[in-house]
Motif scaffolding. Structure first.
Motif, PDB file in Angstrom:
ATOM      1  N   ALA A 229       0.815  -1.207   0.000  1.00  0.00           N
ATOM      2  CA  ALA A 229       0.000   0.000   0.000  1.00  0.00           C
ATOM      3  C   ALA A 229       0.852   1.262   0.000  1.00  0.00           C
ATOM      4  O   ALA A 229       0.459   2.293  -0.569  1.00  0.00           O
ATOM      5  N   LEU A 230       2.028   1.187   0.616  1.00  0.00           N
ATOM      6  CA  LEU A 230       2.945   2.324   0.656  1.00  0.00           C
ATOM      7  C   LEU A 230       3.705   2.512  -0.660  1.00  0.00           C
ATOM      8  O   LEU A 230       4.404   3.513  -0.838  1.00  0.00           O
ATOM      9  N   GLY A 231       3.602   1.540  -1.549  1.00  0.00           N
ATOM     10  CA  GLY A 231       4.316   1.616  -2.818  1.00  0.00           C
ATOM     11  C   GLY A 231       5.767   1.195  -2.725  1.00  0.00           C
ATOM     12  O   GLY A 231       6.565   1.530  -3.610  1.00  0.00           O
ATOM     13  N   ILE A 232       6.120   0.447  -1.681  1.00  0.00           N
ATOM     14  CA  ILE A 232       7.488  -0.057  -1.537  1.00  0.00           C
ATOM     15  C   ILE A 232       7.695  -1.188  -2.544  1.00  0.00           C
ATOM     16  O   ILE A 232       6.871  -2.110  -2.645  1.00  0.00           O
ATOM     17  N   ALA A 233       8.802  -1.143  -3.267  1.00  0.00           N
ATOM     18  CA  ALA A 233       9.039  -2.102  -4.359  1.00  0.00           C
ATOM     19  C   ALA A 233       9.663  -3.394  -3.828  1.00  0.00           C
ATOM     20  O   ALA A 233      10.763  -3.791  -4.205  1.00  0.00           O
ATOM     21  N   ILE A 234       8.933  -4.077  -2.956  1.00  0.00           N
ATOM     22  CA  ILE A 234       9.448  -5.322  -2.383  1.00  0.00           C
ATOM     23  C   ILE A 234       9.374  -6.443  -3.415  1.00  0.00           C
ATOM     24  O   ILE A 234       8.466  -6.502  -4.246  1.00  0.00           O
ATOM     25  N   ASP A 235      10.345  -7.336  -3.334  1.00  0.00           N
ATOM     26  CA  ASP A 235      10.398  -8.485  -4.238  1.00  0.00           C
ATOM     27  C   ASP A 235       9.878  -9.713  -3.498  1.00  0.00           C
ATOM     28  O   ASP A 235      10.593 -10.697  -3.295  1.00  0.00           O
TER      29      ASP A 235
END
Length: 305
Positions: A229-235
């Motif tokens: 939701a925060l837009g963090i580009a987690i893989d």
């Protein structure tokens, strides 16, 4: 490189010993007088799966007024800002600061003390370390170190930090998006930190417990949803698979939150499980599983002897 390690506890001792063995000039600063005296007299001694290491380093209870190339803050999250303030005599115009803590939030506090453009953030994964006495430390594993700029530190300078750690025998890399890696680690940490701290169980026991396992996985899923939701580009495509793979690597491990409770001291649950509801609120979400786990651990801490 001249490196000052501020906070020479278990992890700080691992860093200082290995960096010294990599050819760097290392000094350490710690508040425990007996530890500092032992290091000053006979150096740091580190044992682990890769054998015995001995490093002759200078040791101080108060930072000397001599700029270092790199200041490493190896303290608990709650102490990071104070350690940065304490370390000011070690800062010159070109000094870089590396802060390595669990959870989220402490880097912002450090940046407020030293300036964001000299600050790198480190992530230590798969480490287990303990102090065996003054001047003596032990580690169980050394898997990976990842470094990234907090704000304006240039890529070449972050790479110079990673290179220094590689010289010390670490699996170390500079990465372009340290925030994503922090969240990928946080998803694993929230699955086990609070559940283990509350029950005294190991990572593997929590993972396989029919009652705690679903709670652990729910905490991880909630963190994953918050990062997304925060837009963090987690893989991370599947948070449950992610935390099970993590747990399978170290089923007998006790997270630092449990070790803190066992030692009778407050844990870092507030920046681990507690970080999720704070971050979720930024995008109008809630994180009730992690909020509840945090409150339970903090209630337990108020009853520590």
């Amino acid at each position: 490189m001249k490196v000052a390690v501020v906070g020479c506890g278990a992890m700080g001792s691992v860093y200082a010993t290995r960096l010294s063995g990599g050819g760097h000039e290392v000094l350490v600063v710690d508040a425990w007088p007996e530890h500092v005296a032992a290091i000053a007299a006979d150096g740091l001694r580190l044992s682990g799966p890769d054998g015995e290491h001995h490093a002759r380093v200078r040791a101080f209870t108060t930072p000397p007024s001599e700029p270092a190339d790199l200041v490493v803050l190896a303290v608990k999250a709650a102490d990071a800002a104070g350690a940065a303030r304490h370390a000011r005599p070690l800062l010159g115009p070109q000094t870089m600061v590396l802060t390595i803590q669990n959870g989220l939030g402490s880097a912002d506090d450090v940046a407020a003390e030293v300036g964001p453009d000299r600050l790198a953030v480190g992530i230590a994964s798969g480490f287990g370390a303990s102090l065996r006495g003054p001047g003596r430390a032990h580690h169980n594993a050394m898997r990976a170190m990842r470094f990234g700029a907090h704000a304006g530190l240039g890529e070449a300078r972050v790479e110079s930090v990673a290179a220094a750690w590689r010289a010390g025998g670490f699996d170390a890399e500079a990465v372009p998006d340290i925030a994503a890696m922090q969240w990928e680690k946080l998803i694993c940490n929230v699955a086990y930190s609070a559940p283990c701290a509350l029950t005294g169980l190991t990572v593997g026991e929590v993972m396989d417990d029919p009652h705690l396992g679903p709670v652990s996985r729910a905490a991880a899923t909630e963190a994953w949803e918050t990062a997304t939701a925060l837009g963090i580009a987690i893989d991370v495509a599947d948070p449950v698979e992610h935390v099970r793979a993590f747990g399978a690597q170290m089923p007998a491990a006790k997270p630092s939150a449990l070790l803190d409770i066992e030692a009778g001291r407050p844990s870092e649950v507030g920046v681990i499980n507690g970080a999720v509801p704070r971050e979720a609120a930024k995008v109008g979400r809630s994180a009730p599983v992690n909020a509840t786990l945090t409150a339970l651990v903090q209630a337990l801490e108020t009853r520590l002897p």
